[in-house]
Design an enzyme around this catalytic site. Structure first.
Site, mmCIF file in Angstrom:
data_model
loop_
_atom_site.group_PDB
_atom_site.id
_atom_site.type_symbol
_atom_site.label_atom_id
_atom_site.label_comp_id
_atom_site.label_asym_id
_atom_site.label_seq_id
_atom_site.Cartn_x
_atom_site.Cartn_y
_atom_site.Cartn_z
ATOM 1 N N ASN A 46 -10.022 0.049 0.237
ATOM 2 C CA ASN A 46 -8.560 0.123 0.225
ATOM 3 C C ASN A 46 -8.066 -0.427 -1.119
ATOM 4 O O ASN A 46 -8.135 -1.633 -1.350
ATOM 5 C CB ASN A 46 -8.014 -0.699 1.400
ATOM 6 C CG ASN A 46 -6.501 -0.698 1.475
ATOM 7 O OD1 ASN A 46 -5.824 -0.266 0.561
ATOM 8 N ND2 ASN A 46 -5.983 -1.199 2.586
ATOM 9 N N HIS A 50 -3.119 7.285 2.939
ATOM 10 C CA HIS A 50 -3.571 5.981 2.446
ATOM 11 C C HIS A 50 -4.976 5.724 2.962
ATOM 12 O O HIS A 50 -5.285 5.949 4.135
ATOM 13 C CB HIS A 50 -2.608 4.899 2.937
ATOM 14 C CG HIS A 50 -3.049 3.515 2.610
ATOM 15 N ND1 HIS A 50 -3.539 3.165 1.371
ATOM 16 C CD2 HIS A 50 -3.094 2.380 3.367
ATOM 17 C CE1 HIS A 50 -3.860 1.887 1.379
ATOM 18 N NE2 HIS A 50 -3.599 1.390 2.577
ATOM 19 N N CYS A 78 0.815 -1.226 0.000
ATOM 20 C CA CYS A 78 0.000 0.000 0.000
ATOM 21 C C CYS A 78 0.845 1.270 0.000
ATOM 22 O O CYS A 78 0.334 2.347 -0.290
ATOM 23 C CB CYS A 78 -0.932 0.015 1.204
ATOM 24 S SG CYS A 78 -2.026 -1.397 1.276
HETATM 25 O O1 UT7 Z 1 -3.594 -1.187 3.836
HETATM 26 C C1 UT7 Z 1 -2.883 -1.421 5.007
HETATM 27 C C2 UT7 Z 1 -3.188 -2.747 5.593
HETATM 28 N N1 UT7 Z 1 -4.364 -2.962 6.331
HETATM 29 C C3 UT7 Z 1 -4.958 -2.107 7.202
HETATM 30 O O2 UT7 Z 1 -4.706 -0.953 7.262
HETATM 31 C C4 UT7 Z 1 -6.002 -2.673 8.123
HETATM 32 C C5 UT7 Z 1 -5.851 -2.147 9.532
HETATM 33 N N2 UT7 Z 1 -6.880 -2.675 10.432
HETATM 34 C C6 UT7 Z 1 -8.170 -2.342 10.373
HETATM 35 O O3 UT7 Z 1 -8.580 -1.547 9.539
HETATM 36 C C7 UT7 Z 1 -9.109 -2.935 11.411
HETATM 37 O O4 UT7 Z 1 -8.364 -3.609 12.387
HETATM 38 C C8 UT7 Z 1 -10.167 -3.900 10.792
HETATM 39 C C9 UT7 Z 1 -11.195 -3.108 9.988
HETATM 40 C C10 UT7 Z 1 -9.482 -4.918 9.904
HETATM 41 C C11 UT7 Z 1 -10.924 -4.642 11.880
HETATM 42 O O5 UT7 Z 1 -11.515 -3.724 12.785
HETATM 43 P P1 UT7 Z 1 -11.354 -3.927 14.367
HETATM 44 O O6 UT7 Z 1 -12.169 -2.901 15.017
HETATM 45 O O7 UT7 Z 1 -9.877 -3.977 14.660
HETATM 46 O O8 UT7 Z 1 -12.070 -5.326 14.581
HETATM 47 P P2 UT7 Z 1 -11.463 -6.682 15.149
HETATM 48 O O9 UT7 Z 1 -10.476 -7.280 14.193
HETATM 49 O O10 UT7 Z 1 -10.994 -6.421 16.529
HETATM 50 O O11 UT7 Z 1 -12.753 -7.577 15.166
HETATM 51 C C12 UT7 Z 1 -13.864 -7.242 15.965
HETATM 52 C C13 UT7 Z 1 -14.965 -8.275 15.736
HETATM 53 C C14 UT7 Z 1 -14.468 -9.715 15.777
HETATM 54 O O12 UT7 Z 1 -15.430 -10.466 16.453
HETATM 55 P P3 UT7 Z 1 -15.196 -10.933 17.974
HETATM 56 O O13 UT7 Z 1 -13.936 -11.751 17.945
HETATM 57 O O14 UT7 Z 1 -15.046 -9.644 18.743
HETATM 58 O O15 UT7 Z 1 -16.427 -11.689 18.288
HETATM 59 C C15 UT7 Z 1 -14.446 -10.113 14.320
HETATM 60 O O16 UT7 Z 1 -14.650 -11.490 14.125
HETATM 61 O O17 UT7 Z 1 -15.544 -8.080 14.444
HETATM 62 C C16 UT7 Z 1 -15.595 -9.326 13.762
HETATM 63 N N3 UT7 Z 1 -15.503 -9.086 12.332
HETATM 64 C C17 UT7 Z 1 -16.558 -8.836 11.535
HETATM 65 N N4 UT7 Z 1 -17.867 -8.779 11.825
HETATM 66 C C18 UT7 Z 1 -18.691 -8.490 10.797
HETATM 67 C C19 UT7 Z 1 -14.377 -9.026 11.574
HETATM 68 N N5 UT7 Z 1 -14.710 -8.752 10.293
HETATM 69 C C20 UT7 Z 1 -16.051 -8.639 10.253
HETATM 70 C C21 UT7 Z 1 -16.967 -8.359 9.234
HETATM 71 N N6 UT7 Z 1 -18.265 -8.289 9.549
HETATM 72 N N7 UT7 Z 1 -16.579 -8.134 7.955
#
Ligand code: UT7
Length: 335
Positions: A286, A256, A116
């Site tokens: 993204n 980004h 990215c």
């Molecule tokens: O381009 C550069 C590379 N990538 C990035 O910049 C990504 C950086 N990270 C992020 O943007 C965020 O961490 C995410 C958007 C990927 C995730 O958001 P988060 O607030 O950190 O959520 P999390 O990973 O802590 O997950 C929270 C919950 C989980 O459930 P439990 O374990 O709390 O029950 C996930 O399983 O959300 C769940 N979850 C979803 N639920 C509905 C994860 N993906 C989804 C989804 N829909 N698509």
């Protein structure tokens, strides 16, 4: 002739695939919801490439528009860089295909892989080539069909990404324009925070590994989030200081476009208002390396940038990689 000290951004272009996939459409296929995606990421929809919209196709379209806007002769282009982590083929470089598609007979061509951060890396390297005198007219394209690496059954990743390409033309000038200061960084210890493990020389694809869906990207989102905020802030502050400026002088930050919450955290840490940040990830998701030049393109086309404005570009991605550029916007004067 001594080498000119600056590389002005003279033209810009972008391209995205035809097909738009909304959050609602994804919610019909996997266990997610429009509400979750919007509130956790800020994304509403993304463009997803069809079989005829592979990386060089999008890159060529964006590059063609940038060249037309810059008004430079095709024979004048001496370098083509394509920043991508999703090339048409493992070999040869997608930049060679683009050079052929655009008919640039005098250009050398190579790919640059920084995930990215690819556009910011490319702008730093491209500016260096122009400043050294090695290049006078350079086409920089950042293009990714990141959905090629996506497991559409994995809700942790498939809701986040879209496809696209953005391009700029850099041209040598004695005017103080283009990149005034930049830096690039990497933390290789974080290589498996976000990666595709199978399909390279380390672990070639086998039927068993493909069966396990190991050819797709995985990501430790929460850890990446923290590194992204810190990496972008530190590199942005350094670039601004190296340009002899302070953040108050920056008219627009083009970050980004991975997650609105990341951008808000960067704004807070830099003590800048969100109005100073250009955001368009709601419509594109993204788009990996293409995200910064697509945002820069829209900022320019929507009239947010006029000649002389100072723009800060900052990005973060797999590798881990990061980088920032302070740019003075404006066209080079004919020499
Ligand atoms: O381009 C550069 C590379 N990538 C990035 O910049 C990504 C950086 N990270 C992020 O943007 C965020 O961490 C995410 C958007 C990927 C995730 O958001 P988060 O607030 O950190 O959520 P999390 O990973 O802590 O997950 C929270 C919950 C989980 O459930 P439990 O374990 O709390 O029950 C996930 O399983 O959300 C769940 N979850 C979803 N639920 C509905 C994860 N993906 C989804 C989804 N829909 N698509």
């Amino acid at each position: 002739m001594s080498s000119p000290p600056y590389a002005a951004i003279r033209g810009w272009g972008m391209a995205v695939p035809r097909r738009v996939v909304t959050n609602a459409e994804l919610a019909r296929q996997i266990d997610t919801s429009d509400e979750w995606i919007r509130s956790r990421t800020g994304i509403s929809q993304r463009h997803v490439a069809g079989p005829d919209e592979f990386t060089s196709v999008l890159a060529t379209a964006a590059g063609r528009e940038a060249l037309e806007r810059a008004g430079v002769a095709k024979t004048a282009v001496d370098t083509v860089i394509v920043a991508t982590c999703t090339p048409d083929r493992p070999f040869p470089a997608t930049a060679s295909t683009v050079q052929h598609n655009l008919g640039l007979p005098n250009a050398g061509a190579f790919d640059l892989a920084a995930a990215c951060s690819g556009f910011v890396y490319g702008l730093s390297v491209g500016t260096g080539l122009v400043k050294s005198g090695m290049s006078r007219t350079l086409l920089l394209i950042a293009a990714d069909v990141f959905t090629h690496l996506i497991d559409w059954q994995d809700r942790n990743t498939c809701v986040l990404f879209g496809d696209g390409a953005g391009a700029v033309v850099l041209q040598a000038t004695t005017q103080p324009q283009g990149v005034l200061a930049s830096n690039i960084g990497s933390w290789g210890e974080g290589e498996t925070m976000m990666a595709v493990d199978v399909g390279g020389t380390r672990q070639p694809a086998t039927p068993a590994l493909l069966e396990q869906r190991r050819q797709y990207v995985y990501m430790h989102g929460r850890e990446i989030f923290k590194h992204a905020v810190r990496g972008m802030c530190e590199s942005a502050e350094r670039a601004v200081a190296d340009a002899g400026l302070n953040l108050a002088a920056i008219k627009l930050v083009v970050p980004h476009q991975a997650n609105l919450r990341i951008i808000e955290a960067v704004a807070k840490r830099l003590a800048l208002p969100m109005e100073r940040f250009f955001v368009n990830l709601d419509r594109y998701g993204n788009t990996s390396a293409a995200s910064v030049p697509i945002a820069l393109y829209e900022a320019a086309q929507q009239g947010h940038l006029v000649a002389g404005d100072l723009v800060l570009l900052t990005a973060f991605g797999g590798g881990l990689t990061w980088g920032s550029c302070v740019v003075r916007w404006g066209s080079a004067l004919p020499q």
